[in-house]
Motif scaffolding. Structure first.
Motif, PDB file in Angstrom:
ATOM      1  N   ASP A 113       0.834  -1.212   0.000  1.00 14.19           N
ATOM      2  CA  ASP A 113       0.000   0.000   0.000  1.00 14.19           C
ATOM      3  C   ASP A 113       0.860   1.249   0.000  1.00 14.19           C
ATOM      4  O   ASP A 113       0.539   2.243  -0.648  1.00 14.19           O
ATOM      5  CB  ASP A 113      -0.930  -0.011   1.210  1.00 14.19           C
TER       6      ASP A 113
ATOM      7  N   ARG B 233      -7.418   0.246  -6.291  1.00 10.07           N
ATOM      8  CA  ARG B 233      -6.076  -0.317  -6.116  1.00 10.07           C
ATOM      9  C   ARG B 233      -5.174  -0.028  -7.314  1.00 10.07           C
ATOM     10  O   ARG B 233      -4.062  -0.563  -7.398  1.00 10.07           O
ATOM     11  CB  ARG B 233      -6.165  -1.818  -5.880  1.00 10.07           C
TER      12      ARG B 233
ATOM     13  N   GLY C 108     -17.846  -4.637  -6.789  1.00 14.83           N
ATOM     14  CA  GLY C 108     -17.114  -5.896  -6.745  1.00 14.83           C
ATOM     15  C   GLY C 108     -17.230  -6.726  -7.998  1.00 14.83           C
ATOM     16  O   GLY C 108     -16.553  -7.742  -8.137  1.00 14.83           O
TER      17      GLY C 108
ATOM     18  N   GLY D  17     -12.525   1.496  -2.244  1.00 15.18           N
ATOM     19  CA  GLY D  17     -12.951   0.108  -2.384  1.00 15.18           C
ATOM     20  C   GLY D  17     -13.466  -0.265  -3.754  1.00 15.18           C
ATOM     21  O   GLY D  17     -13.855  -1.420  -3.979  1.00 15.18           O
TER      22      GLY D  17
ATOM     23  N   ASP E 276     -13.295  -3.898  -5.614  1.00 17.24           N
ATOM     24  CA  ASP E 276     -13.266  -5.007  -4.661  1.00 17.24           C
ATOM     25  C   ASP E 276     -14.671  -5.327  -4.188  1.00 17.24           C
ATOM     26  O   ASP E 276     -15.519  -4.430  -4.073  1.00 17.24           O
ATOM     27  CB  ASP E 276     -12.393  -4.670  -3.453  1.00 17.24           C
ATOM     28  N   PRO E 277     -14.949  -6.602  -3.851  1.00 18.96           N
ATOM     29  CA  PRO E 277     -16.261  -6.940  -3.293  1.00 18.96           C
ATOM     30  C   PRO E 277     -16.498  -6.173  -2.002  1.00 18.96           C
ATOM     31  O   PRO E 277     -15.558  -5.904  -1.247  1.00 18.96           O
ATOM     32  CB  PRO E 277     -16.158  -8.448  -3.032  1.00 18.96           C
ATOM     33  N   PRO E 278     -17.740  -5.771  -1.730  1.00 14.73           N
ATOM     34  CA  PRO E 278     -18.027  -5.074  -0.473  1.00 14.73           C
ATOM     35  C   PRO E 278     -17.614  -5.929   0.719  1.00 14.73           C
ATOM     36  O   PRO E 278     -17.772  -7.153   0.700  1.00 14.73           O
ATOM     37  CB  PRO E 278     -19.549  -4.866  -0.518  1.00 14.73           C
ATOM     38  N   ARG E 279     -17.057  -5.288   1.718  1.00 13.41           N
ATOM     39  CA  ARG E 279     -16.652  -6.031   2.905  1.00 13.41           C
ATOM     40  C   ARG E 279     -17.882  -6.538   3.656  1.00 13.41           C
ATOM     41  O   ARG E 279     -18.867  -5.842   3.821  1.00 13.41           O
ATOM     42  CB  ARG E 279     -15.835  -5.132   3.832  1.00 13.41           C
ATOM     43  N   ALA E 280     -17.765  -7.775   4.147  1.00 18.61           N
ATOM     44  CA  ALA E 280     -18.862  -8.349   4.916  1.00 18.61           C
ATOM     45  C   ALA E 280     -18.998  -7.604   6.236  1.00 18.61           C
ATOM     46  O   ALA E 280     -18.012  -7.278   6.887  1.00 18.61           O
ATOM     47  CB  ALA E 280     -18.606  -9.832   5.169  1.00 18.61           C
ATOM     48  N   ALA E 281     -20.236  -7.322   6.600  1.00 19.24           N
ATOM     49  CA  ALA E 281     -20.485  -6.623   7.853  1.00 19.24           C
ATOM     50  C   ALA E 281     -20.113  -7.508   9.036  1.00 19.24           C
ATOM     51  O   ALA E 281     -20.237  -8.730   8.978  1.00 19.24           O
ATOM     52  CB  ALA E 281     -21.946  -6.214   7.941  1.00 19.24           C
ATOM     53  N   ALA E 282     -19.632  -6.885  10.100  1.00 17.18           N
ATOM     54  CA  ALA E 282     -19.298  -7.638  11.314  1.00 17.18           C
ATOM     55  C   ALA E 282     -20.560  -8.260  11.885  1.00 17.18           C
ATOM     56  O   ALA E 282     -21.651  -7.679  11.797  1.00 17.18           O
ATOM     57  CB  ALA E 282     -18.651  -6.706  12.328  1.00 17.18           C
TER      58      ALA E 282
END
Length: 463
Positions: free
Chosen positions: A3, A106, A187, A357, A360-366
């Motif tokens: 990065d 990215r 994504g 982002g 990239d696929p959306p980040r999974a929620a916690a």
């Protein structure tokens, strides 16, 4: 570590690009020079400037290029050739070619491939190609009917053309053949229709350049022409609604006969630079209100004061205060003219929006510590009458309901929209819209309300 390297490269490239812009400020507006020659297989279509100042160019359809895969070339911000990549997996016996449409968060390049109809991500740091999206082949709509999800004109194969990001990470992609604007979900994945209009139907020459306005409240779209009925192209403004769905389009500017507007670039001033890939062999400068300010290049001849004339200029992209224009030479196939040219504009472009982002696929929620809340109820909208006469102002009565606690109830405060008109439902879930349809077809009525999933209904207009 990676990065940090990417960030350092981006900063250095941005500073270099600023230096190029400052150096070119001494040039007169309209001064044109050769930025770079494009090697075989040639036929450049879109010179893409990444935010770090690096320039990438894909090779598009070569009529004599059967069996030869497309390539992507990289140049420095001064036009020095750097690297190249060969595109894998193309249908080499069919017409094939790629456009470098944009880049993701990215720095990976988004390539729009002709055959197969897909989008790829190319990581210039590793040379890896990754599938990103596919574009369906729409079937023609039944004769005399306008339906959602079918091709309004003659049945043509998909041809992904240009792209721009929406703030929510969706990628909008024009389709030159199928007369739609696709939306690719965040994504990647299978594209679906974002915008479709009977006014933009054309055989063989359709939607081309696409870009956000500087305030990011609208999308600008160039249309090559309504062939065969009208050989004049146009620049269309499509407002973005709060949910980033398309609003009612407005034609800002219309080209001359056979100009075939293609790629576009938006300046901070709101001026739009439109490459005319057709017979005009020029680049037009259009004011925010749609007035044509000037054109660069001699009509038909393309003479511009540089060593290479305009020959099928197919795009415009800002690098400092210059715009880079790819000379495709689609009519004559002149290899000597297949190059990237630079035109001094005296102004800077709108910075490209690349959402965090993007790509990239959306980040999974916690995981939620408490049970997940109940699903949002979906609105159901009904319209009466559901059939209206073209050209006649009609009061369409709308009722909006939703199932809550197992019972269907009227929904108060829902926003309903149809044919540019909107209203809010009363306590009984009712509203009235007075609308007029200019053309026959099927029009979508949309109902929205916070905490609910949108509902739709179809109103058909007939003569």
């Amino acid at each position: 570590m990676r990065d940090r390297v990417v960030a350092a490269t981006a900063m250095a490239g941005a500073l270099l690009a600023l230096g190029v812009g400052a150096a070119s400020a001494t040039a007169a507006v309209g001064d044109t020079s050769v930025f770079a020659k494009v090697a075989a297989p040639g036929y450049p279509a879109h010179a893409y400037v990444r935010p770090d100042g690096r320039v990438f160019e894909g090779t598009y359809v070569d009529p004599a290029g059967e069996g030869v895969p497309s390539k992507v070339f990289e140049y420095s911000s001064t036009g020095a050739p750097l690297r190249s990549w060969t595109v894998p997996g193309q249908a080499l016996r069919a017409e094939h070619g790629v456009q470098v449409a944009t880049s993701d968060a990215r720095g990976r390049l988004v390539l729009l491939d002709r055959t197969p109809a897909r989008a790829l991500l190319l990581d210039p740091e590793t040379g890896a190609f990754t599938p990103y999206a596919t574009f369906p082949d729409l079937k023609s709509c039944p004769a005399g009917d306008l339906l959602v999800g079918c091709e309004l004109g003659s049945d043509e194969a998909p041809m992904a053309n240009y792209a721009t990001w929406l703030p929510d990470g969706r990628l909008l992609v024009t389709d030159y053949h199928q007369d739609v604007i696709w939306q690719v979900p965040p994504g990647g994945g299978r594209a679906s229709i974002w915008f479709q209009s009977e006014e933009l139907v054309s055989d063989g020459f359709g939607g081309a350049g696409i870009a956000l306005t500087g305030d990011r409240r609208a999308v600008l779209l160039s249309q090559a022409g309504n062939v065969p009925s009208d050989l004049r192209g146009k620049l269309v403004k499509i407002p973005l609604l709060p949910d980033l769905d398309p609003g009612r389009p407005q034609t800002l500017w219309q080209s001359g006969l056979g100009d075939f507007p293609d790629g576009i670039a938006v300046a901070r001033s709101g001026n739009v630079y439109v490459a005319l890939v057709g017979l005009a062999a020029q680049v037009a400068k259009v004011a925010p209100d749609g007035r044509e300010i000037t054109r660069f290049g001699t009509p038909l001849l393309g003479s511009n004061g540089s060593a290479i004339p305009f020959d099928g200029p197919s795009n415009a992209r800002f690098l400092g205060t210059r715009i880079l224009v790819a000379n495709q030479s689609p009519i004559f196939g002149n290899r000597a003219n297949q190059a990237i040219l630079a035109i001094e504009t005296g102004e800077e472009g709108v910075p490209e929006l690349i959402p965090a982002g993007a790509g990239d696929p959306p980040r999974a929620a916690a995981p939620a510590p408490a049970p997940a809340p109940a699903a949002r109820p979906r609105l159901r909208a009904t319209a009466s009458p559901s059939r209206i006469a073209v050209g006649r102002r009609t009061a369409v009565r709308v009722r909006v309901t939703a199932v809550v606690d197992g019972r269907r109830r009227a929904v108060r405060g829902a926003r309903v929209r149809l044919l540019g008109r909107s209203a809010t439902t009363s306590s009984s879930g009712r509203a009235t819209l007075r609308v007029t349809a200019a053309r026959p077809g099927a029009y979508r009525l949309r109902a929205t309300r916070t905490g609910h999933r949108a509902g739709t209904a179809t109103v058909r207009a007939r003569r």
